[in-house]
Design a protein around this motif. Structure first.
Motif, PDB file in Angstrom:
ATOM      1  N   VAL A  32       3.153   6.967  11.509  1.00  0.00           N
ATOM      2  CA  VAL A  32       1.962   6.143  11.701  1.00  0.00           C
ATOM      3  C   VAL A  32       2.116   5.275  13.164  1.00  0.00           C
ATOM      4  CG1 VAL A  32       0.564   3.941  10.683  1.00  0.00           C
ATOM      5  CG2 VAL A  32       1.327   5.948   9.401  1.00  0.00           C
ATOM      6  N   GLY A  33       1.254   5.274  13.927  1.00  0.00           N
ATOM      7  CA  GLY A  33       1.274   4.543  15.171  1.00  0.00           C
ATOM      8  C   GLY A  33       1.507   2.904  14.752  1.00  0.00           C
ATOM      9  N   PRO A  34       1.818   2.074  15.821  1.00  0.00           N
ATOM     10  CA  PRO A  34       2.037   0.826  15.403  1.00  0.00           C
ATOM     11  C   PRO A  34       0.472   0.201  15.499  1.00  0.00           C
ATOM     12  CG  PRO A  34       2.486   1.355  17.821  1.00  0.00           C
ATOM     13  CD  PRO A  34       2.445   2.641  16.973  1.00  0.00           C
ATOM     14  N   GLU A  35      -0.421   0.534  16.190  1.00  0.00           N
ATOM     15  CA  GLU A  35      -1.627  -0.193  16.168  1.00  0.00           C
ATOM     16  C   GLU A  35      -2.450   0.120  14.655  1.00  0.00           C
ATOM     17  OE1 GLU A  35      -6.170   0.395  18.276  1.00  0.00           O
ATOM     18  OE2 GLU A  35      -4.401   0.770  19.174  1.00  0.00           O
ATOM     19  N   ASP A  36      -2.223   1.335  14.231  1.00  0.00           N
ATOM     20  CA  ASP A  36      -2.838   1.865  12.937  1.00  0.00           C
ATOM     21  C   ASP A  36      -2.172   0.988  11.710  1.00  0.00           C
ATOM     22  OD1 ASP A  36      -4.928   3.550  13.629  1.00  0.00           O
ATOM     23  OD2 ASP A  36      -3.505   5.217  13.545  1.00  0.00           O
ATOM     24  N   ALA A  37      -0.756   0.912  11.950  1.00  0.00           N
ATOM     25  CA  ALA A  37      -0.032   0.023  10.984  1.00  0.00           C
ATOM     26  C   ALA A  37      -0.454  -1.502  11.060  1.00  0.00           C
ATOM     27  CB  ALA A  37       1.428   0.148  11.192  1.00  0.00           C
ATOM     28  N   ALA A  38      -0.538  -1.937  12.138  1.00  0.00           N
ATOM     29  CA  ALA A  38      -1.122  -3.484  12.272  1.00  0.00           C
ATOM     30  C   ALA A  38      -2.280  -3.545  11.749  1.00  0.00           C
ATOM     31  CB  ALA A  38      -1.092  -3.781  13.577  1.00  0.00           C
ATOM     32  N   ARG A  39      -3.145  -2.482  11.923  1.00  0.00           N
ATOM     33  CA  ARG A  39      -4.569  -2.796  11.411  1.00  0.00           C
ATOM     34  C   ARG A  39      -4.540  -2.548   9.848  1.00  0.00           C
ATOM     35  NH1 ARG A  39      -7.938   1.531  13.999  1.00  0.00           N
ATOM     36  NH2 ARG A  39      -9.534   0.771  12.695  1.00  0.00           N
ATOM     37  N   ALA A  40      -3.679  -2.000   9.416  1.00  0.00           N
ATOM     38  CA  ALA A  40      -3.617  -1.661   7.774  1.00  0.00           C
ATOM     39  C   ALA A  40      -2.890  -2.881   7.121  1.00  0.00           C
ATOM     40  CB  ALA A  40      -2.803  -0.379   7.451  1.00  0.00           C
ATOM     41  N   ARG A  41      -1.967  -3.478   7.816  1.00  0.00           N
ATOM     42  CA  ARG A  41      -1.278  -4.653   7.253  1.00  0.00           C
ATOM     43  C   ARG A  41      -2.279  -5.760   7.376  1.00  0.00           C
ATOM     44  NH1 ARG A  41       2.866  -4.081   9.875  1.00  0.00           N
ATOM     45  NH2 ARG A  41       4.401  -3.531   8.344  1.00  0.00           N
ATOM     46  N   ALA A  42      -3.185  -5.672   8.348  1.00  0.00           N
ATOM     47  CA  ALA A  42      -4.254  -7.140   8.355  1.00  0.00           C
ATOM     48  C   ALA A  42      -5.188  -6.740   7.293  1.00  0.00           C
ATOM     49  CB  ALA A  42      -4.764  -7.084   9.821  1.00  0.00           C
ATOM     50  N   ALA A  43      -5.609  -5.574   7.040  1.00  0.00           N
ATOM     51  CA  ALA A  43      -6.613  -5.457   5.894  1.00  0.00           C
ATOM     52  C   ALA A  43      -5.960  -5.681   4.588  1.00  0.00           C
ATOM     53  CB  ALA A  43      -6.980  -3.811   5.892  1.00  0.00           C
ATOM     54  N   LEU A  44      -4.754  -5.551   4.478  1.00  0.00           N
ATOM     55  CA  LEU A  44      -4.071  -5.822   3.269  1.00  0.00           C
ATOM     56  C   LEU A  44      -4.004  -7.336   3.168  1.00  0.00           C
ATOM     57  CD1 LEU A  44      -0.943  -3.712   2.610  1.00  0.00           C
ATOM     58  CD2 LEU A  44      -3.058  -3.439   1.346  1.00  0.00           C
ATOM     59  N   ALA A  46       0.781  -1.254  -0.128  1.00  0.00           N
ATOM     60  CA  ALA A  46       0.065   0.009   0.012  1.00  0.00           C
ATOM     61  C   ALA A  46       0.851   1.439  -0.037  1.00  0.00           C
ATOM     62  CB  ALA A  46      -0.802   0.190   1.252  1.00  0.00           C
ATOM     63  N   GLY A  47       0.651   2.249  -0.820  1.00  0.00           N
ATOM     64  CA  GLY A  47       1.339   3.287  -1.016  1.00  0.00           C
ATOM     65  C   GLY A  47       0.674   4.670  -0.680  1.00  0.00           C
ATOM     66  N   VAL A  48       0.848   5.736  -0.166  1.00  0.00           N
ATOM     67  CA  VAL A  48       0.564   6.851  -0.049  1.00  0.00           C
ATOM     68  C   VAL A  48       1.140   8.076  -0.828  1.00  0.00           C
ATOM     69  CG1 VAL A  48      -0.693   8.765   1.478  1.00  0.00           C
ATOM     70  CG2 VAL A  48      -0.909   6.399   2.253  1.00  0.00           C
ATOM     71  N   GLN A  49       0.808   8.437  -1.993  1.00  0.00           N
ATOM     72  CA  GLN A  49       1.727   9.495  -2.803  1.00  0.00           C
ATOM     73  C   GLN A  49       1.473  10.793  -2.073  1.00  0.00           C
ATOM     74  OE1 GLN A  49       3.604   8.572  -5.632  1.00  0.00           O
ATOM     75  NE2 GLN A  49       4.303  10.954  -5.731  1.00  0.00           N
ATOM     76  N   LEU A  50       2.735  11.395  -1.460  1.00  0.00           N
ATOM     77  CA  LEU A  50       2.572  12.668  -0.918  1.00  0.00           C
ATOM     78  C   LEU A  50       2.629  13.904  -1.676  1.00  0.00           C
ATOM     79  CD1 LEU A  50       4.862  11.548   1.998  1.00  0.00           C
ATOM     80  CD2 LEU A  50       2.335  11.365   2.091  1.00  0.00           C
ATOM     81  N   HIS A  51       1.899  14.894  -1.144  1.00  0.00           N
ATOM     82  CA  HIS A  51       1.857  16.029  -1.945  1.00  0.00           C
ATOM     83  C   HIS A  51       3.620  16.563  -1.434  1.00  0.00           C
ATOM     84  CE1 HIS A  51       1.705  20.370  -2.267  1.00  0.00           C
ATOM     85  NE2 HIS A  51       0.549  20.081  -3.110  1.00  0.00           N
ATOM     86  N   PRO A  52       4.093  17.437  -2.392  1.00  0.00           N
ATOM     87  CA  PRO A  52       5.510  17.661  -2.324  1.00  0.00           C
ATOM     88  C   PRO A  52       5.543  18.701  -0.955  1.00  0.00           C
ATOM     89  CG  PRO A  52       4.804  18.157  -4.348  1.00  0.00           C
ATOM     90  CD  PRO A  52       3.539  17.940  -3.889  1.00  0.00           C
ATOM     91  N   LEU A  53       4.514  19.204  -0.215  1.00  0.00           N
ATOM     92  CA  LEU A  53       4.738  19.869   0.610  1.00  0.00           C
ATOM     93  C   LEU A  53       4.384  18.999   2.175  1.00  0.00           C
ATOM     94  CD1 LEU A  53       3.414  23.398   0.021  1.00  0.00           C
ATOM     95  CD2 LEU A  53       5.775  22.547   0.035  1.00  0.00           C
ATOM     96  N   ALA A  54       3.994  17.687   1.931  1.00  0.00           N
ATOM     97  CA  ALA A  54       3.546  16.804   2.830  1.00  0.00           C
ATOM     98  C   ALA A  54       4.638  16.814   4.037  1.00  0.00           C
ATOM     99  CB  ALA A  54       3.079  15.339   2.368  1.00  0.00           C
TER     100      ALA A  54
END
Length: 278
Positions: free
Chosen positions: A123-135, A95-103
């Motif tokens: 990104v906090g560890p809980e959010d990262a773990a949930r995103a990985r599980a969703a993938l 999963a990738g999030v393309q950042l704005h140049p000013l991000a």
């Protein structure tokens, strides 16, 4: 590397784009799924990337003669100054999030030009773990939503200075980076020195470097389209342009590179993927 580039397929991964936009923070997001070894060119485009991966470990290869090979890890990647090739070695989901140049300025993350910081820096560890599980569950939309929401929660408000420079960036991108700094300054009703100060402070690079990256990315994207970029497609685009015989000054203005730099990049990519000489 344990596998040579020439033995690796350059088939493009399955790519799904999400048109999620957050002002001066996120331009879009994507999920890429690969079932076999593959190669992908990462273009310098003046932008950073947030990446979360569930995969066989991949490598980032700097194709310059003195370039390095390093793991392509989860994290937040700053703008790149040089072209890299991503060598996928097996099945993966990213999963990738393309950042704005000013991000990076909004996230107050510095020192990441040509480097990567740990995912935990934004990104906090809980959010990262949930995103990985969703993938892993095939729920790409939820994974993307979790990552973007984490960035929004982490980002600082847009101040007047950043908003003004954001308008400048929008104009530069719309014009493919082809406007010269004096013309940019006149349109923005600021001085060239102010533009330079904004660029160094908010982008982490000077304005000339950003413009060159935007021109090069726009040139390649015009030839190969959106999504993952195969090395063979970049080689073909560079060879076609070189054979067109444009004047050197026009080449640099349009692509952000001198004819010598474009030729060198084409030769290195061709050698990396085992393409026949031009």
């Amino acid at each position: 590397m344990t596998a040579t580039a020439s033995s690796t397929s350059s088939a493009a991964p399955a790519y799904r784009r999400f048109d999620t936009v957050e002002p001066l923070l996120v331009e879009h997001a994507w999920v890429a799924r690969t079932t076999a070894p593959a190669l992908e060119v990462l273009l310098p485009d003046g932008r950073g990337l947030l990446q979360l991966e569930v995969a066989t470990p991949a490598m980032l290869v700097d194709i310059a003669p003195d370039g390095v090979h390093r793991p392509d890890e989860d994290g937040i990647r700053g703008p790149a100054a040089r072209t890299n090739v991503r060598e996928e070695r097996g099945p993966s989901v990213r999963a990738g999030v393309q950042l704005h140049p000013l991000a990076l300025a909004r996230l107050q993350v510095g020192g990441v030009v040509d480097s990567t910081l740990p995912l935990s820096s934004v990104v906090g560890p809980e959010d990262a773990a949930r995103a990985r599980a969703a993938l892993l569950a095939g729920d790409d939309e939820s994974a993307v939503h979790l990552l973007v929401a984490a960035l929004v929660a982490r980002a600082h408000p847009i101040d007047e200075d950043l908003e003004a420079f954001g308008e400048v960036i929008a104009t530069l991108d719309a014009q493919r980076g082809l406007l010269p700094p004096p013309e940019i300054a006149r349109a923005a009703e600021v001085t060239v020195s102010t533009l330079h100060r904004w660029s160094v402070r908010h982008l982490g690079v000077d304005l000339a470097q950003y413009l060159a990256a935007v021109r090069f990315s726009a040139f390649v994207r015009e030839a190969v389209g959106p999504g993952p970029v195969r090395p063979s497609d970049v080689v073909a685009a560079l060879r076609w342009y070189a054979q067109a015989g444009y004047p050197p000054r026009e080449v640099e203005r349009f692509t952000g590179c001198t004819p010598v730099e474009l030729r060198r990049l084409e030769e290195r990519l061709a050698a990396f993927v085992g393409a026949p000489p031009a």
